[in-house]
Design a protein around this motif. Structure first.
Motif, PDB file in Angstrom:
ATOM      1  N   ALA A  24       4.208  -1.302   5.738  1.00 15.97           N
ATOM      2  CA  ALA A  24       5.239  -0.525   6.446  1.00 15.97           C
ATOM      3  C   ALA A  24       5.150   0.945   6.023  1.00 15.97           C
ATOM      4  O   ALA A  24       5.273   1.850   6.849  1.00 15.97           O
ATOM      5  CB  ALA A  24       6.615  -1.084   6.144  1.00 15.97           C
TER       6      ALA A  24
ATOM      7  N   MET B 226       9.454  -2.055   8.848  1.00 13.53           N
ATOM      8  CA  MET B 226       9.251  -3.236   8.032  1.00 13.53           C
ATOM      9  C   MET B 226       9.670  -4.489   8.810  1.00 13.53           C
ATOM     10  O   MET B 226       8.951  -5.483   8.840  1.00 13.53           O
ATOM     11  CB  MET B 226      10.085  -3.104   6.755  1.00 13.53           C
ATOM     12  CG  MET B 226       9.765  -4.171   5.805  1.00 13.53           C
ATOM     13  SD  MET B 226       9.388  -3.459   4.249  1.00 13.53           S
ATOM     14  CE  MET B 226      10.681  -4.227   3.370  1.00 13.53           C
TER      15      MET B 226
ATOM     16  N   GLU C  69       5.576  -4.360   2.311  1.00 10.50           N
ATOM     17  CA  GLU C  69       6.167  -3.051   1.947  1.00 10.50           C
ATOM     18  C   GLU C  69       5.120  -1.950   2.066  1.00 10.50           C
ATOM     19  O   GLU C  69       5.361  -0.885   2.625  1.00 10.50           O
ATOM     20  CB  GLU C  69       6.695  -3.062   0.503  1.00 10.50           C
ATOM     21  CG  GLU C  69       7.903  -3.924   0.241  1.00 10.50           C
ATOM     22  CD  GLU C  69       7.565  -5.403   0.066  1.00 10.50           C
ATOM     23  OE1 GLU C  69       6.356  -5.747   0.017  1.00 10.50           O
ATOM     24  OE2 GLU C  69       8.504  -6.211   0.003  1.00 10.50           O
TER      25      GLU C  69
END
Ligand code: DC
Length: 227
Positions: free
Chosen positions: A148, A168, A145
């Motif tokens: 990304a 992602m 996470e």
């Protein structure tokens, strides 16, 4: 003449390139972004419309010039910064980077640069394959996470269209291919320092690595001076 080398490996978006750039500037070393070289190879292959699934399609690398000027990759004399960050290149780079002839050629170029200048080099196989004798090796990672999110911001900051959700997915897909390929996969070198940067300030990370690297270099310089 002995040149020094700092190797930084890790998955996409771990903060490698930001940290590597900062360190290269502080150390006055040459920054080599090896991911950019795989991306540039992919860009040229797509442009030439060769079959990128065939490892023998990359003969063009023999007549391709790649040089770094202030951390920016020039291919055949042209700054390719923007061209190599498109979704089309990102989505195809892992397959290109899995081919043995491509890896051998790019590793050869990377090693030859390290024989002529001090380098901070980032990638996936720097500590394991390209610079196994690097003076310091760092393996940097972060949650998917966070990675990304960083890539998303990086893209926006250089004016590239970006979507967090698809980034992602792309990162997860690339992580899988990069770490499971048979030849020179992404993996931590045994003697690399592991750093999870998920909740760390990137500047702090760079400071810590800088101090550690200076210690190592100073000690080596002293040893060489007294022998
Ligand atoms: O760091 P990056 O996302 O720009 O790298 C692009 C791709 O290149 C990545 O998916 C894996 C590949 N790569 C590699 O296989 N070996 C390296 N030393 C650097 C990058």
């Amino acid at each position: 003449m002995k040149y020094y080398a700092l190797a930084i490996d890790g998955p996409a978006g771990a903060g490698k390139s930001t940290v590597a750039k900062m360190l290269a500037a502080r150390l006055h070393y040459t920054y080599i972004d090896t991911g950019a070289m795989y991306r540039a190879t992919t860009y040229k292959a797509l442009k030439l419309k060769v079959d990128i699934t065939n490892p023998d399609s990359f003969q063009f690398l023999e007549d391709t010039e790649m040089t770094f000027v202030d951390g920016v990759l020039f291919m055949d004399g042209l700054d390719v910064t923007q061209k190599i960050r498109t979704n089309q290149v990102s989505n195809n780079v892992s397959i290109v980077a899995s081919h043995i002839p491509v890896r051998n050629k790019l590793v050869e170029i990377q090693q030859s640069i390290s024989h002529t200048t001090n380098v901070v080099m980032d990638g996936r196989d720097i500590g394991t394959v390209v610079l196994p004798h690097a003076d310091l090796k760092i393996y940097m990672t972060a949650t998917v996470e966070e990675r990304a999110r960083r890539r998303h911001e990086e893209n926006l900051s250089i004016g590239i269209e970006s979507n967090y959700e698809s980034l992602m997915k792309e990162i997860q897909r690339r992580d899988k291919i990069d770490s499971s390929r048979a030849y020179n996969p992404l993996k931590q070198a045994q003697d690399a320092i592991y750093l999870d940067t998920s909740s760390l300030d990137i500047e702090e990370v760079a400071d810590k690595i800088y101090l550690l690297f200076q210690l190592i270099i100073d000690r080596k310089d002293e040893t060489h001076g007294t022998i």
